[in-house]
Design a protein around this motif. Structure first.
Motif, mmCIF file in Angstrom:
data_model
loop_
_atom_site.group_PDB
_atom_site.id
_atom_site.type_symbol
_atom_site.label_atom_id
_atom_site.label_comp_id
_atom_site.label_asym_id
_atom_site.label_seq_id
_atom_site.Cartn_x
_atom_site.Cartn_y
_atom_site.Cartn_z
ATOM 1 N N ASN A 1 -5.334 11.401 1.180
ATOM 2 C CA ASN A 1 -5.069 10.439 0.269
ATOM 3 C C ASN A 1 -6.372 10.560 -1.080
ATOM 4 O O ASN A 1 -7.450 10.818 -0.613
ATOM 5 C CB ASN A 1 -5.581 9.170 0.968
ATOM 6 C CG ASN A 1 -4.508 8.851 1.686
ATOM 7 O OD1 ASN A 1 -3.020 8.571 1.282
ATOM 8 N ND2 ASN A 1 -4.693 8.807 3.214
ATOM 9 N N TYR A 2 -6.017 10.185 -2.229
ATOM 10 C CA TYR A 2 -6.950 10.085 -3.295
ATOM 11 C C TYR A 2 -6.656 8.909 -4.057
ATOM 12 O O TYR A 2 -5.486 8.467 -4.447
ATOM 13 C CB TYR A 2 -6.615 11.158 -4.066
ATOM 14 C CG TYR A 2 -6.824 12.650 -3.779
ATOM 15 C CD1 TYR A 2 -7.902 13.643 -4.259
ATOM 16 C CD2 TYR A 2 -5.920 13.117 -2.771
ATOM 17 C CE1 TYR A 2 -8.052 14.573 -3.759
ATOM 18 C CE2 TYR A 2 -6.212 14.657 -2.087
ATOM 19 C CZ TYR A 2 -7.302 15.276 -2.707
ATOM 20 O OH TYR A 2 -7.573 16.537 -2.232
ATOM 21 N N THR A 3 -7.806 8.141 -4.402
ATOM 22 C CA THR A 3 -7.901 6.973 -5.066
ATOM 23 C C THR A 3 -8.905 6.732 -6.122
ATOM 24 O O THR A 3 -9.923 7.221 -5.907
ATOM 25 C CB THR A 3 -8.327 5.604 -3.979
ATOM 26 O OG1 THR A 3 -7.251 5.835 -2.702
ATOM 27 C CG2 THR A 3 -8.112 4.365 -4.814
ATOM 28 N N CYS A 4 -8.454 6.320 -7.232
ATOM 29 C CA CYS A 4 -9.230 6.307 -8.377
ATOM 30 C C CYS A 4 -9.426 4.746 -8.599
ATOM 31 O O CYS A 4 -8.543 4.062 -8.703
ATOM 32 C CB CYS A 4 -8.434 7.040 -9.549
ATOM 33 S SG CYS A 4 -9.665 6.829 -11.125
ATOM 34 N N GLU A 5 -10.593 4.343 -9.088
ATOM 35 C CA GLU A 5 -11.104 3.028 -9.211
ATOM 36 C C GLU A 5 -11.760 2.954 -10.665
ATOM 37 O O GLU A 5 -12.796 3.617 -10.620
ATOM 38 C CB GLU A 5 -11.859 2.582 -8.075
ATOM 39 C CG GLU A 5 -11.443 2.263 -6.555
ATOM 40 C CD GLU A 5 -11.944 1.778 -5.596
ATOM 41 O OE1 GLU A 5 -13.356 1.503 -6.169
ATOM 42 O OE2 GLU A 5 -11.795 1.449 -4.525
ATOM 43 N N HIS B 1 -6.558 0.512 -10.264
ATOM 44 C CA HIS B 1 -6.571 1.508 -8.989
ATOM 45 C C HIS B 1 -5.407 2.437 -9.336
ATOM 46 O O HIS B 1 -4.256 1.985 -9.833
ATOM 47 C CB HIS B 1 -6.463 0.776 -7.886
ATOM 48 C CG HIS B 1 -7.686 0.078 -7.448
ATOM 49 N ND1 HIS B 1 -7.990 -1.188 -7.811
ATOM 50 C CD2 HIS B 1 -8.900 0.236 -6.564
ATOM 51 C CE1 HIS B 1 -9.118 -1.397 -7.499
ATOM 52 N NE2 HIS B 1 -9.582 -0.637 -6.709
ATOM 53 N N GLU B 2 -5.589 3.559 -9.093
ATOM 54 C CA GLU B 2 -4.337 4.610 -8.919
ATOM 55 C C GLU B 2 -4.648 5.050 -7.469
ATOM 56 O O GLU B 2 -5.719 5.895 -7.322
ATOM 57 C CB GLU B 2 -4.508 5.595 -9.835
ATOM 58 C CG GLU B 2 -4.103 5.100 -11.610
ATOM 59 C CD GLU B 2 -2.805 4.894 -11.799
ATOM 60 O OE1 GLU B 2 -1.880 5.352 -10.886
ATOM 61 O OE2 GLU B 2 -2.475 4.323 -12.463
ATOM 62 N N MET B 3 -3.444 5.308 -6.745
ATOM 63 C CA MET B 3 -3.553 5.876 -5.408
ATOM 64 C C MET B 3 -2.389 6.948 -5.279
ATOM 65 O O MET B 3 -1.346 6.789 -5.610
ATOM 66 C CB MET B 3 -3.339 4.892 -4.361
ATOM 67 C CG MET B 3 -4.479 3.716 -4.456
ATOM 68 S SD MET B 3 -4.151 2.528 -2.878
ATOM 69 C CE MET B 3 -3.034 1.619 -3.676
ATOM 70 N N TRP C 1 -13.720 8.242 -7.914
ATOM 71 C CA TRP C 1 -12.480 8.916 -6.895
ATOM 72 C C TRP C 1 -13.001 9.096 -5.432
ATOM 73 O O TRP C 1 -13.987 9.420 -5.084
ATOM 74 C CB TRP C 1 -12.420 10.354 -7.563
ATOM 75 C CG TRP C 1 -11.422 10.443 -8.914
ATOM 76 C CD1 TRP C 1 -11.758 10.450 -9.955
ATOM 77 C CD2 TRP C 1 -10.059 10.414 -8.625
ATOM 78 N NE1 TRP C 1 -10.362 10.681 -10.949
ATOM 79 C CE2 TRP C 1 -9.634 10.550 -9.993
ATOM 80 C CE3 TRP C 1 -8.875 10.234 -7.831
ATOM 81 C CZ2 TRP C 1 -8.328 10.555 -10.490
ATOM 82 C CZ3 TRP C 1 -7.686 10.393 -8.108
ATOM 83 C CH2 TRP C 1 -7.367 10.328 -9.335
ATOM 84 N N CYS D 1 -5.835 9.504 -13.855
ATOM 85 C CA CYS D 1 -6.102 7.946 -13.570
ATOM 86 C C CYS D 1 -6.139 7.122 -14.876
ATOM 87 O O CYS D 1 -5.926 7.414 -16.011
ATOM 88 C CB CYS D 1 -7.661 8.085 -13.262
ATOM 89 S SG CYS D 1 -8.306 6.593 -12.291
ATOM 90 N N ARG E 1 0.791 -1.293 0.258
ATOM 91 C CA ARG E 1 0.047 0.105 0.021
ATOM 92 C C ARG E 1 0.695 1.200 0.206
ATOM 93 O O ARG E 1 0.402 2.398 -0.710
ATOM 94 C CB ARG E 1 -0.942 0.153 1.297
ATOM 95 C CG ARG E 1 -2.135 -0.889 1.026
ATOM 96 C CD ARG E 1 -2.890 -0.918 2.121
ATOM 97 N NE ARG E 1 -3.976 -1.775 2.396
ATOM 98 C CZ ARG E 1 -5.048 -2.089 3.422
ATOM 99 N NH1 ARG E 1 -4.798 -1.289 4.396
ATOM 100 N NH2 ARG E 1 -6.101 -2.772 2.937
ATOM 101 N N ASN F 1 1.134 4.152 -3.204
ATOM 102 C CA ASN F 1 0.682 5.727 -3.244
ATOM 103 C C ASN F 1 1.774 6.363 -3.943
ATOM 104 O O ASN F 1 3.090 6.295 -3.841
ATOM 105 C CB ASN F 1 0.625 5.931 -1.827
ATOM 106 C CG ASN F 1 -0.733 5.484 -1.321
ATOM 107 O OD1 ASN F 1 -1.406 4.810 -1.716
ATOM 108 N ND2 ASN F 1 -0.925 5.783 0.271
#
Length: 307
Positions: free
Chosen positions: A111-115, A124-126, A57, A46, A27, A31
């Motif tokens: 934190n920013y997460t793209c699914e 995923h992009e974190m 997002w 993304c 993890r 990131n």
């Protein structure tokens, strides 16, 4: 419990620990750390895939609650939950799910997460966004003629150096919003140096300023300005104390306790009358003696008293 069972439990515990460590490491590695200067815009990309069915997002800032931006291809609809107006899609999410943050603030850090959900699978992009705040640089001379450099409210804390280099001790003061103020005083300032430059190094950009300070030559006079009033106040206080003490002693000597009148007794009246009585008695004795002498002797007829 048997030794074999103990070994099995220890082995399972070790495996769980290793798996948790690996998951945490993955993890952390996954990131991507990005930074943006406060007030500027930030773009987070993304994975772009074909046959996209859903894009989401998920944003977890350090300050405030989480928010989400979503897109569903089957309904051709976008959705925003608890996100500010400064966060939105940069382009059409069905073609490019890039996220744009306008006017970045300290509250956007987190934190920013793209699914991305496609027919091929999920991607995923974190990111972890760090917000940089450039410090405000101020350079001035203190009362002793030493240059003072202040890098106020920077995030992270700025690094201060001097040119030419000399002895200095920076002081840091943290603030509630996460910014830090750094204060540096150049104590060993030479009178031969006319200009001194303060250099502030910061991830948001470096700054520098120069100043010419004239070291004070009247340090002794400065100390006298503080010492003389203190000395005079001590002398005045001692004089007032001595004055009141002297007058209080005089008042004590002049004021005597009142004398009590002696008790009056009949014997005192007797003592006062006795001298007069004694005197009368003595006169009577003398008179009687003279009479006896006159009667007892034969005086001439002419001198004898008449009967």
């Amino acid at each position: 419990m048997k030794p074999g069972a103990d070994m099995k439990i220890a082995g399972k515990t070790l495996c769980v620990f290793v798996l948790l460590t690996i998951t945490k490491a993955m993890r952390t590695v996954g990131n991507k750390r990005v930074s943006a200067t406060v007030g500027n815009s930030c773009v987070l990309t993304c994975t772009t895939k074909s046959n996209v069915t859903m894009v989401t997002w998920k944003i977890s800032p350090k300050v405030g609650g989480p928010c989400t931006l979503g897109y569903r291809a089957d309904q051709n609809k976008t959705d925003k939950t608890n996100c500010s107006d400064s966060m939105n899609w940069k382009f059409r999410p069905d073609r490019d799910p890039t996220l744009e943050i306008r006017q970045v603030g300290i509250a956007h850090e987190g934190n920013y997460t793209c699914e991305v959900v496609t027919t091929e699978g999920n991607f995923h992009e974190m990111y972890y966004l760090t917000v940089l705040v450039p410090p405000r640089l101020t350079l001035y001379c203190d009362d002793h003629g030493n240059p003072v450099c202040e890098a106020a409210a920077g995030k992270p804390a700025a690094r201060v150096s001097w040119l030419p280099g000399s002895n200095f001790t920076p002081e840091e003061e943290g603030h509630d919003n996460g910014t830090v103020t750094v204060l540096s005083t150049l104590t060993a300032y030479s009178t031969n140096v006319t200009n001194t430059t303060c250099i502030v190094s910061h991830p948001a950009g470096n700054q520098s300023k120069s100043i010419a300070c004239h070291p004070s030559k009247n340090h002794s006079f400065t100390w006298l300005v503080y010492i003389i009033p203190c000395f005079l106040s001590i002398i005045i206080s001692m004089t007032i104390m001595y004055y009141f003490k002297l007058h209080s002693d005089r008042l004590c000597h002049k004021t005597k306790p009142p004398e009590t009148a002696p008790a009056h007794s009949p014997q005192d009246d007797t003592l006062e009358v006795e001298p007069y009585t004694t005197y009368v008695q003595k006169e009577n004795v003398i008179y009687n003696s003279v009479s006896d002498l006159t009667v007892g002797h034969d005086f001439p007829q002419r001198l004898s008293p008449a009967t």
